[in-house]
Design a protein around this motif. Structure first.
Motif, PDB file in Angstrom:
ATOM      1  N   MET A  44       0.823  -1.213   0.000  1.00  0.00           N
ATOM      2  CA  MET A  44       0.000   0.000   0.000  1.00  0.00           C
ATOM      3  C   MET A  44       0.855   1.261   0.000  1.00  0.00           C
ATOM      4  O   MET A  44       0.680   2.173   0.801  1.00  0.00           O
ATOM      5  N   THR A  45       1.801   1.267  -0.909  1.00  0.00           N
ATOM      6  CA  THR A  45       2.740   2.374  -0.957  1.00  0.00           C
ATOM      7  C   THR A  45       2.734   3.087  -2.304  1.00  0.00           C
ATOM      8  O   THR A  45       3.136   4.229  -2.391  1.00  0.00           O
ATOM      9  N   CYS A  46       2.287   2.411  -3.366  1.00  0.00           N
ATOM     10  CA  CYS A  46       2.575   2.987  -4.683  1.00  0.00           C
ATOM     11  C   CYS A  46       1.399   3.210  -5.612  1.00  0.00           C
ATOM     12  O   CYS A  46       1.516   3.993  -6.539  1.00  0.00           O
ATOM     13  N   ALA A  47       0.285   2.547  -5.463  1.00  0.00           N
ATOM     14  CA  ALA A  47      -0.870   2.731  -6.369  1.00  0.00           C
ATOM     15  C   ALA A  47      -0.570   2.423  -7.827  1.00  0.00           C
ATOM     16  O   ALA A  47      -1.115   3.057  -8.721  1.00  0.00           O
ATOM     17  N   ALA A  67      -6.777   3.866   3.833  1.00  0.00           N
ATOM     18  CA  ALA A  67      -5.491   4.032   3.152  1.00  0.00           C
ATOM     19  C   ALA A  67      -5.641   3.789   1.649  1.00  0.00           C
ATOM     20  O   ALA A  67      -5.079   4.521   0.833  1.00  0.00           O
ATOM     21  N   GLU A  70      -7.333   6.716   0.063  1.00  0.00           N
ATOM     22  CA  GLU A  70      -6.438   7.859  -0.106  1.00  0.00           C
ATOM     23  C   GLU A  70      -5.518   7.658  -1.313  1.00  0.00           C
ATOM     24  O   GLU A  70      -5.318   8.564  -2.120  1.00  0.00           O
ATOM     25  N   LEU A  71      -4.973   6.437  -1.429  1.00  0.00           N
ATOM     26  CA  LEU A  71      -4.069   6.167  -2.551  1.00  0.00           C
ATOM     27  C   LEU A  71      -4.799   6.259  -3.891  1.00  0.00           C
ATOM     28  O   LEU A  71      -4.231   6.682  -4.891  1.00  0.00           O
ATOM     29  N   LEU A  72      -6.072   5.867  -3.889  1.00  0.00           N
ATOM     30  CA  LEU A  72      -6.836   5.928  -5.140  1.00  0.00           C
ATOM     31  C   LEU A  72      -7.009   7.370  -5.613  1.00  0.00           C
ATOM     32  O   LEU A  72      -7.244   7.625  -6.788  1.00  0.00           O
ATOM     33  N   ASP A  73      -6.861   8.305  -4.685  1.00  0.00           N
ATOM     34  CA  ASP A  73      -6.917   9.721  -5.060  1.00  0.00           C
ATOM     35  C   ASP A  73      -5.659  10.171  -5.778  1.00  0.00           C
ATOM     36  O   ASP A  73      -5.584  11.302  -6.255  1.00  0.00           O
ATOM     37  N   ALA A  74      -4.657   9.301  -5.811  1.00  0.00           N
ATOM     38  CA  ALA A  74      -3.372   9.701  -6.397  1.00  0.00           C
ATOM     39  C   ALA A  74      -2.974   8.797  -7.557  1.00  0.00           C
ATOM     40  O   ALA A  74      -1.813   8.716  -7.918  1.00  0.00           O
TER      41      ALA A  74
ATOM     42  N   ASN B 381       2.328   8.507   6.767  1.00  0.00           N
ATOM     43  CA  ASN B 381       0.938   8.077   6.650  1.00  0.00           C
ATOM     44  C   ASN B 381       0.130   8.945   5.695  1.00  0.00           C
ATOM     45  O   ASN B 381      -1.058   9.190   5.918  1.00  0.00           O
ATOM     46  N   ARG B 382       0.780   9.411   4.643  1.00  0.00           N
ATOM     47  CA  ARG B 382       0.080  10.145   3.559  1.00  0.00           C
ATOM     48  C   ARG B 382       0.576   9.587   2.237  1.00  0.00           C
ATOM     49  O   ARG B 382       1.259  10.263   1.469  1.00  0.00           O
ATOM     50  N   PRO B 383       0.230   8.324   1.956  1.00  0.00           N
ATOM     51  CA  PRO B 383       0.788   7.663   0.762  1.00  0.00           C
ATOM     52  C   PRO B 383       0.420   8.365  -0.540  1.00  0.00           C
ATOM     53  O   PRO B 383       1.200   8.321  -1.488  1.00  0.00           O
ATOM     54  N   ALA B 384      -0.735   9.005  -0.587  1.00  0.00           N
ATOM     55  CA  ALA B 384      -1.123   9.672  -1.830  1.00  0.00           C
ATOM     56  C   ALA B 384      -0.157  10.806  -2.144  1.00  0.00           C
ATOM     57  O   ALA B 384       0.230  11.012  -3.296  1.00  0.00           O
ATOM     58  N   ASP B 385       0.255  11.530  -1.101  1.00  0.00           N
ATOM     59  CA  ASP B 385       1.188  12.638  -1.317  1.00  0.00           C
ATOM     60  C   ASP B 385       2.437  12.149  -2.018  1.00  0.00           C
ATOM     61  O   ASP B 385       2.968  12.789  -2.924  1.00  0.00           O
ATOM     62  N   MET B 387       2.903   9.609  -4.049  1.00  0.00           N
ATOM     63  CA  MET B 387       2.675   9.334  -5.472  1.00  0.00           C
ATOM     64  C   MET B 387       2.601  10.635  -6.262  1.00  0.00           C
ATOM     65  O   MET B 387       3.135  10.748  -7.362  1.00  0.00           O
ATOM     66  N   LEU B 388       1.902  11.622  -5.690  1.00  0.00           N
ATOM     67  CA  LEU B 388       1.745  12.898  -6.393  1.00  0.00           C
ATOM     68  C   LEU B 388       3.098  13.604  -6.530  1.00  0.00           C
ATOM     69  O   LEU B 388       3.414  14.172  -7.572  1.00  0.00           O
TER      70      LEU B 388
END
Lengths: 107, 420
Positions: A44-47, A67, A70-74, B381-385, B387-388
């Motif tokens: 759950m680190t890279c999407a 989690a 949140e990753l799906l948003d990126a 704990n902000r994995p989306a950040d 990736m962005l």
């Protein structure tokens, strides 16, 4: 013998028996399905294992964790209502017939 | 006759990959994706097929991830792709004139191109008590399996080195109920890799988790009772009791074979931005390669999954005729207790940090700027950040501070913005 089908953006279909794999991401990577990278190995680190789930299957999959949400948003290809990370879908017999669409990009 | 049988019979591999880790495997897989049709042989010195190492100090150590699920690609796929893997094989010399690799069992394998993906090994501690029963390292699956058994029997542990491996192990051990002390020569955790701000947060969080942290401290000796570890003695005389000592004092490039073959080594096998050594028939990738980095502006050697995967892809593209300089955005992660630390870019030389998120919720990112340009970020704990940030850094034009500020440091908007 859970048969899973991936549909590439150009419409090509890739179907195979995912039995034995831990998750759908692992199954795809184990078959070298182009378009599923799974770079972080499912932590759950890279999407980079983003998929679009055929709508009729959505309710039959485990719920989306905070989690994953949140990753799906990126994701590289914008998320839709039927987006999931395939590393969060454990393989089971119940997945037999699952159809997943691959996004244009993962990175 | 199988590919391997042919190779063993005295022929050669068009591409011989020495090292069966993440980098070596990726090079082989990417060669096939590039429609490379020649023979590929991976030679590795471990008994298993290539596996992922990050979980060794995380889930595998805790018993939540099995050994089988660490294997990166099943044998069936490797067979299908005609990628041969020779396990338990150690190379003894590279004969650059004959383009042959000699193995410890006497076999010689010729190569059209040799990819050195030999990885790194744990730096050994050599002080008094170094060889005692209970002094452990963490690098391989075998190391991790041995450590997992030890954790089950131990009551206390001393961790030498507050780097990623040391702190990940310390978190797992503390969660398993061990009394854990960490000894670090620097004045803060992960000093070589993260900003002082992030170090301070992790210092607090580990202290709250009950881990005793000793900074500016050096291990003088490991004490024992009849050969069994009883504790670590600091150079100021204090004794930290332990029945287990984990050495996490860094990695050393496996560049000896390359050096013996006359190739330049400088904290790793020296390669150019195409990952070529000075012998055009030999490349080096992954942990073992010292490469010029467009991100740091200097020669660096990186031990990470990202570096292994992207350099594997890069060398494969070159061998398939699509040569391009290695310029991938570095990224990294480390799970320590309930904290997922992620980094993208290189933040070490930042002159301006912008913090977004919440320390209270332990969900925050530090955006790093240098000379007015965005150079990377650290997240918890902000994995989306993360990736962005990777996507922002991969753009051809760097992001300026003013532009980022005008967008309210909204990473999603900045990642989506079309580069001008």
């Amino acid at each position: 013998m859970p048969m899973i089908t991936f549909v590439r953006p150009d419409g090509e279909r890739i179907a195979f028996d995912a039995g034995g794999a831990e998750t759908v991401m692992h199954a795809a990577v184990g078959r070298q399905v182009a378009g599923i990278l799974g770079e972080c190995g499912g932590s759950m680190t890279c999407a980079t294992c983003h998929v679009f789930v055929e709508p009729e299957w959505l309710d039959r999959l485990p719920p989306i964790s905070a989690a994953e949400d949140e990753l799906l948003d990126a994701t590289a290809t914008e998320r839709r209502d039927n987006s999931r990370l395939s590393c969060q879908i454990p393989v089971s017999e119940a997945l037999d017939g699952l159809v997943l669409e691959l996004p244009e990009a993962q990175i | 006759m199988s590919e391997l049988a042919k190779i063993a019979a005295g022929s050669r591999a068009d591409v011989l990959i020495l090292g069966a880790g993440q980098a070596g495997l990726q090079a082989a897989l990417s060669l096939r994706e590039e429609a490379f049709g020649g023979s590929i042989l991976i030679v590795g010195d471990e008994p298993t097929l290539p596996y992922q190492r990050p979980p060794l100090s995380k889930g595998y150590l805790q018993g939540t991830i099995s050994a089988e699920s660490l294997v990166l690609r099943p044998r069936s796929l490797l067979d299908e792709l005609r990628v041969e893997v020779l396990c338990d094989a150690r190379a003894t010399t590279i004969d650059r004139v004959r383009q042959e690799l000699a193995l410890s069992d006497g076999r010689r394998v010729g190569y059209g191109h040799l990819v050195l993906a030999t990885g790194s090994r744990a730096r050994l501690w050599s002080g008094p008590g170094a060889a005692l029963d209970g002094v452990m390292y963490l690098r391989s699956m075998a190391d991790a399996a041995a450590l997992a058994r030890r954790i089950g029997q131990a009551r206390s542990a001393v961790v030498v080195g507050a780097g990623f491996i040391g702190l990940e192990f310390a978190s797992v051990a503390a969660k398993a109920g061990l009394a854990v002390s960490v000894i670090e020569a620097a004045d803060r955790p992960m000093a070589r890799s993260v900003t002082p701000t992030m170090s301070e947060l992790f210092r607090q969080w580990h202290a709250e988790a009950g881990i005793a942290m000793h900074f500016g401290a050096r291990l003088a000796a490991i004490e024992d009772d009849a050969g069994k570890v009883t504790g670590g003695r600091l150079d100021d005389g204090r004794l930290l009791p332990a029945d287990l000592v984990l050495m996490g004092i860094g990695g050393v490039a496996n560049d000896d074979l390359a050096a013996q073959a006359g190739l330049a080594v400088d904290n790793g096998i020296v390669v150019d931005e195409l990952l070529q050594t000075q012998d055009l028939a030999i490349s080096a990738i992954g942990d073992c390669a010292s490469h010029p980095s467009s991100f740091s502006g200097a020669r660096i050697r990186v031990e990470s999954v990202q570096n292994a995967i992207d350099q594997g892809r890069s060398v494969a593209a070159r061998l398939a005729g699509r040569s391009q300089p290695y310029r991938a955005v570095p990224w990294f992660w480390s799970d320590q207790g309930s904290h997922k630390l992620q980094m993208a870019g290189l933040v070490a030389q930042t002159d301006r940090l912008v913090e977004i998120g919440s320390r209270e919720e332990r969900r925050l990112s530090l955006l790093a700027f240098r000379d007015g340009l965005f150079v990377g970020a650290e997240s918890v704990n902000r994995p989306a950040d993360n990736m962005l940030v990777r996507r922002i850094l991969a753009k051809p034009r760097p992001l300026g501070f003013g532009e980022a500020e005008a967008a309210g440091f909204d990473l999603k908007a900045l990642a989506a913005a079309v580069p001008a």
